[in-house]
Enzyme design. Structure first.
Site, short mmCIF file in Angstrom:
data_model
loop_
_atom_site.label_atom_id
_atom_site.label_comp_id
_atom_site.label_asym_id
_atom_site.label_seq_id
_atom_site.Cartn_x
_atom_site.Cartn_y
_atom_site.Cartn_z
CG ASN A 1 82.05 8.35 22.44
OD1 ASN A 1 80.85 8.64 22.46
ND2 ASN A 1 82.63 7.86 21.37
CD GLU B 1 77.83 5.82 15.47
OE1 GLU B 1 78.30 4.66 15.53
OE2 GLU B 1 78.27 6.77 16.12
CB CYS C 1 81.78 5.23 16.76
SG CYS C 1 81.32 6.88 16.27
#
Ligand code: G3H
Length: 496
Positions: free
Chosen positions: A169, A264, A298
């Site tokens: 992304n 992450e 996210c």
């Protein structure tokens, strides 16, 4: 096709090359990986399917280059990073063009991603000069029983080779957020770009190549996860892994050796809306936070927890704003574009179907054409529905109506994903107390979750990650403390 002009060296026939030892190369495997355009679902690009032997060679030359780079003056490292940032910015249009085609990010957001990345590199160079240019000196007589005869000099040294694995992304921004701290700190860098986004990554790496980093210091290894994924993450030559993505990160952290990890792994970012909230502000942030890049962030708003008494008004405001979202092609800068793959679209549809069967209220009709899913607000979601807990990573925002703040906090803390969250209220005391009670890496007060500005600490709790990111934290994480102790003769008065 992008890949011409200054990027000509990165492509052979119609297959993008991989980068190692300061050169763009064709893999000896003779195989390539096809990247589908999410909007058309047709093949867009091809990249090399590298072999394990090619990984070994890249790691070997990274090791050699790193020992020289670590001795290169800090100001020179910073200067080269500034150069890379300028080149990246200059070529923002071609790089953004790849991002649009590979991951269907709206064109204006793709440009923003490249510019933000160049700014991140420059900031990182400056921050690195500041924090790595400083050391510490300790003296021994502060510890009981010691005289003042020892001086301890503390400085930071590089780890060696950092393996960077960014997600689809932000194929450029979340790559440079790993590359720039690693390089300023004196490390070498091996990049394994995501398949969707690899060509944007290749263009970005070429900007570093043109900036003149030593041969071998940076490499970009493309290919199939099944062939080189574990091989890279378990490679004995790798001294640190910085990963952003999904569950794969949990598997990587179990397999990686005794090396620092920065992970992450997503978030189920909640948005708690209290009775006294500015509901226009909350609605605007839910729409921006929930639907920008079609929810594939996210930090997207992934669950609204709203007090029952204001829920109807809030939902109506959100629905009104959602009706203004444009849906279509990323080239046309539409707000909602195709999600990255067909399997993502099917996964999102599965969550929506589950909520429908269990009786949630759909504020719009569910509509999907190929990978394009129309924005959807799902009201009256209950804890027995998958949407209450799982990340759609798509343009679907669930709403759970709550009757107390405690209920909202409890839901937030019961999730295994704890990256960010936000709270909307006009009462700052209440906001701080709620922030304190929410067990997430970050809580935003009166704004949607977000990673930036890029020097802010960024971290998740529980399954959302390991360590803290942000420019300063990443530089520190990619270094090790080194101490040198100077032992002086004991002063004569202590000798008895
Ligand atoms: O997708 C994960 C990113 O770290 C989110 O970054 O908040 O700038 O969109 P962002």
């Amino acid at each position: 096709m992008a890949g011409f002009g200054i990027f000509q060296d990165t492509i052979d026939q119609d297959v993008y090359k991989y980068y190692a030892d300061g050169e763009w190369k064709v893999s000896s495997s003779g195989n390539s990986v096809i990247i589908l355009n999410p909007s058309t679902r047709q093949p867009q690009y091809k990249i090399q399917a590298c072999t394990q032997d090619e990984v070994n060679k890249a790691v070997q030359s990274a090791k050699e280059a790193q020992s020289i780079w670590a001795k290169t003056p800090l100001w020179k490292r910073a200067e080269t990073l500034h150069k890379a940032a300028a080149i990246l910015k200059e070529h923002k249009e071609s790089i953004a063009g790849c991002i649009v085609k590979e991951i269907a990010k709206p064109h204006k957001d793709a440009i923003t991603e490249v510019v933000r990345s160049a700014d991140l590199i420059s900031y990182c160079a400056e921050e690195g000069v500041r924090i790595l240019g400083e050391g510490k000196m300790l003296v021994s007589d502060s510890f009981p029983g010691n005289e003042r005869n020892k001086m301890c000099l503390v400085s930071k040294i590089p780890l060696g080779i950092v393996l960077a694995i960014p997600p689809f992304n932000y194929p450029v921004n979340l790559a440079v957020s790993k590359i720039a701290p690693a390089l300023i700190a004196g490390n070498a860098l091996v990049l394994k770009p995501p398949t969707q986004g690899a060509v944007a990554g290749i263009h970005m790496v070429h900007c570093f190549h043109l900036a003149g980093f030593p041969k071998g210091l940076i490499s970009c290894i493309t290919g199939k996860g099944s062939e080189i994924g574990d091989f890279l993450t378990m490679h004995p030559g790798v001294n640190c892994i910085s990963f952003t993505g999904g569950d794969t990160g949990i598997a990587i952290s179990k397999k990686a050796g005794m090396i620092p990890l920065q992970m992450e792994l997503g978030g189920k970012d909640v948005c708690i809306v209290l009775e006294d909230a500015d509901l226009d502000l909350a609605a605007a942030n839910i729409v921006k936070g929930g639907f920008s890049y079609s929810g594939q962030r996210c930090t997207a708003v992934k669950l609204v927890l709203v007090m029952e008494t204001v829920a109807d008004v809030l939902v109506e405001k959100v629905v009104t704003l959602m009706s203004k979202l444009t849906i279509g092609a990323p080239e046309d800068d539409c707000d909602i574009t195709a999600v990255v793959t067909e399997s993502s679209a099917k996964f999102i549809e599965g969550l929506v179907d589950d909520a429908r069967v269990k009786g949630a209220t759909f504020c719009q009709e569910y509509r999907r054409e190929g990978n394009l899913i129309w924005p959807l607000l799902v009201d009256n979601v209950r804890p027995d529905m998958r949407l209450a807990w799982e990340e759609p990573f798509g343009p679907v925002v669930p709403v759970v109506r709550i009757t107390s703040v405690e209920e909202g906090i409890h839901h937030c803390n019961a999730s295994n994903l704890a990256l960010q969250g936000c709270v909307f209220t006009r009462d700052i005391n209440k906001a701080i107390m709620i922030s304190d009670a929410m067990e997430t890496g970050t809580v935003q007060i009166n704004s949607a979750p977000s990673r930036g500005p890029d020097h802010f600490p960024f971290q998740g709790l529980r399954d959302s990650g390991i360590g803290s990111q942000g420019i300063t934290n990443s530089i520190n994480m990619m270094t090790k403390v080194k101490t040198t102790v100077i032992n002086l003769p004991l002063p004569s008065y202590t000798m008895g």
